[in-house]
Design a protein around this motif. Structure first.
Motif, PDB file in Angstrom:
ATOM      1  N   PRO A   1     -33.880 -21.712 -33.473  1.00  0.00           N
ATOM      2  CA  PRO A   1     -32.511 -22.211 -33.086  1.00  0.00           C
ATOM      3  C   PRO A   1     -31.506 -21.111 -32.291  1.00  0.00           C
ATOM      4  N   ILE A   2     -31.987 -20.640 -30.915  1.00  0.00           N
ATOM      5  CA  ILE A   2     -31.332 -19.579 -30.275  1.00  0.00           C
ATOM      6  C   ILE A   2     -30.003 -20.129 -29.927  1.00  0.00           C
ATOM      7  N   PHE A   3     -29.738 -21.170 -29.881  1.00  0.00           N
ATOM      8  CA  PHE A   3     -28.254 -21.666 -29.142  1.00  0.00           C
ATOM      9  C   PHE A   3     -27.213 -21.675 -30.392  1.00  0.00           C
ATOM     10  N   SER A   4     -27.700 -21.922 -31.618  1.00  0.00           N
ATOM     11  CA  SER A   4     -26.887 -22.080 -32.758  1.00  0.00           C
ATOM     12  C   SER A   4     -26.594 -20.628 -33.044  1.00  0.00           C
ATOM     13  N   GLN A   5     -27.718 -19.792 -32.989  1.00  0.00           N
ATOM     14  CA  GLN A   5     -27.877 -18.500 -33.372  1.00  0.00           C
ATOM     15  C   GLN A   5     -26.915 -17.519 -32.488  1.00  0.00           C
ATOM     16  N   TYR A   6     -26.833 -17.883 -31.065  1.00  0.00           N
ATOM     17  CA  TYR A   6     -25.935 -17.186 -30.113  1.00  0.00           C
ATOM     18  C   TYR A   6     -24.446 -17.603 -30.453  1.00  0.00           C
ATOM     19  N   TYR A   7     -24.182 -18.811 -30.845  1.00  0.00           N
ATOM     20  CA  TYR A   7     -22.788 -19.418 -31.013  1.00  0.00           C
ATOM     21  C   TYR A   7     -22.349 -18.536 -32.469  1.00  0.00           C
ATOM     22  N   GLN A   8     -23.183 -18.505 -33.446  1.00  0.00           N
ATOM     23  CA  GLN A   8     -22.775 -17.723 -34.765  1.00  0.00           C
ATOM     24  C   GLN A   8     -22.482 -16.150 -34.618  1.00  0.00           C
ATOM     25  N   ASN A   9     -23.451 -15.456 -33.898  1.00  0.00           N
ATOM     26  CA  ASN A   9     -23.231 -13.980 -34.045  1.00  0.00           C
ATOM     27  C   ASN A   9     -23.564 -13.194 -32.419  1.00  0.00           C
ATOM     28  N   SER A  10     -23.944 -14.127 -31.725  1.00  0.00           N
ATOM     29  CA  SER A  10     -24.315 -13.851 -29.989  1.00  0.00           C
ATOM     30  C   SER A  10     -25.185 -12.396 -30.149  1.00  0.00           C
ATOM     31  N   PRO A  11     -26.665 -12.561 -30.346  1.00  0.00           N
ATOM     32  CA  PRO A  11     -27.323 -11.763 -30.322  1.00  0.00           C
ATOM     33  C   PRO A  11     -27.747 -11.439 -28.896  1.00  0.00           C
ATOM     34  N   ARG A  12     -27.635 -10.459 -28.286  1.00  0.00           N
ATOM     35  CA  ARG A  12     -27.848 -10.152 -26.778  1.00  0.00           C
ATOM     36  C   ARG A  12     -29.285 -10.509 -26.402  1.00  0.00           C
ATOM     37  N   TRP A  13     -30.301 -10.122 -27.430  1.00  0.00           N
ATOM     38  CA  TRP A  13     -31.565 -10.648 -27.179  1.00  0.00           C
ATOM     39  C   TRP A  13     -31.884 -12.177 -27.160  1.00  0.00           C
ATOM     40  N   CYS A  14     -31.136 -12.961 -27.687  1.00  0.00           N
ATOM     41  CA  CYS A  14     -31.217 -14.433 -27.605  1.00  0.00           C
ATOM     42  C   CYS A  14     -30.926 -14.836 -26.142  1.00  0.00           C
ATOM     43  N   ARG A  15     -29.705 -14.277 -25.686  1.00  0.00           N
ATOM     44  CA  ARG A  15     -29.372 -14.831 -24.575  1.00  0.00           C
ATOM     45  C   ARG A  15     -30.222 -14.112 -23.327  1.00  0.00           C
ATOM     46  N   THR A  16     -30.815 -12.908 -23.336  1.00  0.00           N
ATOM     47  CA  THR A  16     -31.665 -12.404 -22.477  1.00  0.00           C
ATOM     48  C   THR A  16     -32.976 -13.005 -22.561  1.00  0.00           C
ATOM     49  N   LEU A  17     -33.385 -13.448 -23.685  1.00  0.00           N
ATOM     50  CA  LEU A  17     -34.625 -14.339 -23.610  1.00  0.00           C
ATOM     51  C   LEU A  17     -34.599 -15.808 -22.800  1.00  0.00           C
ATOM     52  N   PHE A  18     -33.431 -16.358 -23.445  1.00  0.00           N
ATOM     53  CA  PHE A  18     -33.140 -17.628 -22.790  1.00  0.00           C
ATOM     54  C   PHE A  18     -33.052 -17.419 -21.112  1.00  0.00           C
ATOM     55  N   LEU A  19     -32.196 -16.546 -20.532  1.00  0.00           N
ATOM     56  CA  LEU A  19     -31.889 -16.294 -19.257  1.00  0.00           C
ATOM     57  C   LEU A  19     -33.403 -15.890 -18.480  1.00  0.00           C
ATOM     58  N   ASN A  20     -34.234 -15.279 -19.333  1.00  0.00           N
ATOM     59  CA  ASN A  20     -35.414 -14.961 -18.648  1.00  0.00           C
ATOM     60  C   ASN A  20     -36.375 -16.228 -18.538  1.00  0.00           C
ATOM     61  N   ALA A  21     -36.307 -17.260 -19.486  1.00  0.00           N
ATOM     62  CA  ALA A  21     -36.839 -18.368 -19.393  1.00  0.00           C
ATOM     63  C   ALA A  21     -36.429 -19.191 -18.058  1.00  0.00           C
ATOM     64  N   LEU A  22     -35.179 -19.223 -18.220  1.00  0.00           N
ATOM     65  CA  LEU A  22     -34.712 -19.894 -16.864  1.00  0.00           C
ATOM     66  C   LEU A  22     -35.133 -19.468 -15.472  1.00  0.00           C
ATOM     67  N   ASN A  23     -35.392 -17.981 -15.595  1.00  0.00           N
ATOM     68  CA  ASN A  23     -35.848 -17.505 -14.388  1.00  0.00           C
ATOM     69  C   ASN A  23     -37.194 -17.758 -13.835  1.00  0.00           C
ATOM     70  N   LEU A  24     -37.903 -17.982 -15.174  1.00  0.00           N
ATOM     71  CA  LEU A  24     -39.313 -18.407 -14.804  1.00  0.00           C
ATOM     72  C   LEU A  24     -39.545 -19.983 -14.329  1.00  0.00           C
ATOM     73  N   LEU A  25     -38.314 -20.714 -14.603  1.00  0.00           N
ATOM     74  CA  LEU A  25     -38.401 -22.052 -14.083  1.00  0.00           C
ATOM     75  C   LEU A  25     -37.700 -22.280 -12.974  1.00  0.00           C
ATOM     76  N   LEU A  26     -36.511 -21.220 -12.845  1.00  0.00           N
ATOM     77  CA  LEU A  26     -35.662 -21.435 -11.652  1.00  0.00           C
ATOM     78  C   LEU A  26     -35.518 -20.143 -10.795  1.00  0.00           C
ATOM     79  N   GLU A  27     -36.728 -19.959 -10.093  1.00  0.00           N
ATOM     80  CA  GLU A  27     -36.935 -18.522  -9.356  1.00  0.00           C
ATOM     81  C   GLU A  27     -35.729 -18.319  -8.530  1.00  0.00           C
TER      82      GLU A  27
END
Length: 659
Positions: free
Chosen positions: A530-556
């Motif tokens: 649950p990376i979104f709940s996790q980011y809301y709770q205490n914002s690990p930078r790696w959660c955001r980085t992994l999510f934005l990297n996933a977006l880059n794979l789908l939205l080049e």
């Protein structure tokens, strides 16, 4: 009727224990002060939460404030109209202390038989009146009299909520429709039905007297529950005071990105208060008020600032000196903010329609990540048109009905992309993923908590190839043929229990491989945590980085790229009639200085911000506005214009003009 850009919501909830109500009111001073502050609309009170009326009512003289010294509301309207200032009229609906005391039989009741809201010996008027009672007849008489006595530019009907009520009125009504009042879900559905019917009937009633006055029903939040009566509204006002705990700075960007989907003008309501409503003699910091208003413009809204008039009716010049500094700037920016349409390519599905909770951590975490990545996105529900978006995000806990499954399958078939996480995508009635297109089989909750993601390859860009802890428990999934594991988990030695534990917090990595953490199948990427709940709770930078990297794979080739700190917010709007796009860059940093609220005091400028935008038509010029300072730009091989913004001092707009 198009909304004005520079509005005031002027509260006037005034106790019967205070003498001399309106004794200091000077109509010319009142309206001139507003005019000097660049105010073009002010919402004034017909009736307040105490239940008192602020004009010379003939139909309800017992409700005229006992110490009102002047015919206040008509005088406010006349003075403002002389200066070209609109005056929508406020009246309360479900909070009215006078009515609650006179007619306790009209109050909402809890399932245990107690009255909802403020107990008898506590301060406050927060008891909920029912509109499926004779109280509705009084409200109609009140509205009729206002129309008969004065010009009405618009109505702001306040405190209009769907209630979970167990009163005799609701029980009788439900039984007449074959419903079970003892069933909480049926009561809640009936409460929504009642309030939707009220809105439709009240709007029809108002239209008997005015064909074009504005009408809004305020419930403190705009979400999926308003869909059933959306035609009763002329526009949407988003009450969202960031210094109030029920809202905060993340509420407005969540709710406006949903509200603007209805195609109605939106008005963003903040406050001049240090905290919230009723905070007399306090002042918001100038930088905070700038940010809240300029962010409204950036997200396609007009501005409204809440204030409260002193009981004596004398307007505070210092408050309007503060407001005037901001509204003078808003006035200069308006030409680039009128008639805009947001340019978006990502839709985030909110789980509010499933939970009836206004601020769910899952979409809030997604909003924060996407804002920090400068992506352009909307908040949507299951009834939105998914084809408007290149990527859909289902954060953490979106159950999938058969209808939604069919809609998602059709969206993917037409070329859409999907990011899912944790339990999103599971069927409503069974713990199995709704579509084989997701590429995974659900096996249950992960056996270890926490466990660790080991990012590698493109999904791990910007992260070291080592374990990264995810504090919240994830899911255990099995990949189906044709799926690819982008990242796996590494498991700890053991879960922390009284039998075996290590150090202060959680057990470290055992270096042993676990189960898939991130899986891709074609245009679907699934996160097991649950990376979104996790980011809301205490914002690990790696959660955001992994999510934005996933977006880059789908939205080049995303619509917008900005090289800037993650504290910068960027939005892109189109003004089709002017043949231009307008980029808003905002850099304000709220800070938790006290334990209750975020404070924004200082503006920290940024310099030489590199921007690239994907365009599909020839660009004539790029200018910083207002001021029309021309910016050199180039067109690269990927069909993107590239330019540098020399300075962002709080808020900078850039227009991209097309041939």
């Amino acid at each position: 009727m198009s909304l004005r850009f520079r509005q005031i919501h002027l509260d006037f909830h005034t106790s019967p224990a205070i003498q001399g109500i309106g004794a200091g009111f000077d109509p010319d001073e009142f309206a001139d002060t507003l005019k000097r502050a660049h105010v073009d609309s002010v919402t004034c009170f017909a009736r307040c939460h105490h239940g008192y009326i602020y004009f010379d009512t003939q139909k309800h003289p017992e409700r005229r404030h006992p110490h009102l010294t002047t015919n206040l509301l008509p005088a406010q309207i006349e003075a403002c109209h002389k200066r070209g200032i609109r005056v929508p009229i406020y009246t309360t609906i479900q909070w009215d202390q006078f009515t609650a005391e006179q007619h306790p039989e009209w109050l909402a009741v809890q399932p245990d038989g107690r009255i909802q809201g403020t107990p008898p010996y506590e301060a406050g008027f927060y008891r909920n009146l029912l509109v499926n009672t004779p109280y509705f007849d009084f409200l109609k008489e009140h509205v009729r009299e206002v129309h008969e006595m004065m010009p009405v530019d618009g109505w702001f009907f306040d405190i209009v909520h769907n209630l979970d009520d167990s009163s005799v009125w609701t029980r009788r009504g439900m039984l007449a429709e074959g419903l079970n009042p003892s069933d909480a879900q049926q009561r809640q559905a009936y409460g929504l039905q009642v309030i939707d019917q009220f809105k439709r009937e009240m709007t029809a009633f108002v239209r008997q007297f005015s064909p074009d006055c504005t009408i809004f029903y305020n419930g403190g939040h705009i979400g999926p529950s308003i869909r059933g009566a959306i035609d009763a509204y002329t526009h949407l006002e988003l009450e969202s005071l960031p210094s109030e705990s029920q809202w905060g700075y993340m509420h407005y960007p969540l709710t406006v990105r949903y509200a603007r989907n209805f195609g109605k003008d939106t008005l963003a309501m903040t406050g001049k208060f240090h905290t919230s409503w009723g905070d007399f003699h306090s002042f918001k910091n100038l930088a905070a008020l700038q940010f809240e208003c300029f962010r409204s413009l950036a997200l396609g809204s007009r501005c409204s600032i809440g204030d409260q008039l002193h009981p004596e009716g004398k307007i505070c010049p210092d408050t309007y000196d503060l407001i005037g500094k901001v509204y003078a700037e808003v006035e200069k920016k308006e030409p680039w903010c009128d008639g805009t349409k947001p340019l978006v390519e990502i839709g985030v599905l909110t789980n509010e329609e499933f939970t009836n909770v206004r601020l769910n951590k899952e979409p809030l975490g997604a909003v924060r990540m996407l804002q920090e990545g400068c992506h352009q996105f909307d908040i949507v529900d299951t009834r939105n048109d998914f084809d408007a978006y290149k990527v859909l995000v289902l954060p953490d806990r979106i159950p999938v009905s058969r209808v939604l499954a069919d809609k998602l399958a059709a969206y993917l078939h037409r070329g859409g992309s999907l990011i899912l996480s944790y339990r999103s995508g599971l069927m409503e009635e069974a713990e199995e993923f709704a579509l084989p297109d997701f590429g995974i089989h659900f096996q249950g909750d992960a056996p270890f908590n926490p466990d660790f993601i080991y990012p590698q390859g493109s999904i791990g860009n910007g992260l070291p190839s080592t374990e990264h802890v995810i504090y919240q428990r994830g899911a255990k999934v099995e990949i189906l043929p044709g799926s690819e594991v982008l990242a796996s988990t590494i498991v700890p030695y053991f879960n922390r229990t009284w039998e075996h534990f290590c150090s202060h917090r959680h057990t470290p990595s055992s270096r042993l491989p676990g189960y898939p953490a991130i899986v891709r199948r074609d245009r679907v990427i699934y996160f097991a945590h649950p990376i979104f709940s996790q980011y809301y709770q205490n914002s690990p930078r790696w959660c955001r980085t992994l999510f934005l990297n996933a977006l880059n794979l789908l939205l080049e080739e995303p619509l917008l790229r900005v090289k800037a700190p993650t504290t910068l917010q960027a939005t892109l709007n189109a003004q089709e009639d002017q043949k231009r796009w307008v980029l808003h860059l905002l850099h304000y940093i709220p800070e938790r200085r006290g334990i209750e609220i975020d404070i924004l005091e200082d503006v920290i400028p940024l310099y030489n911000i590199e921007v690239s935008i994907r365009v599909n038509q020839p660009v004539k010029r790029v200018d910083c506005v207002p001021g029309n300072a021309s910016l050199p730009f180039s067109l690269n091989d990927d069909g993107r214009i590239v330019f540098n913004v020399p300075e962002v001092n709080g808020h900078q707009m850039v227009e991209i003009c097309f041939d």
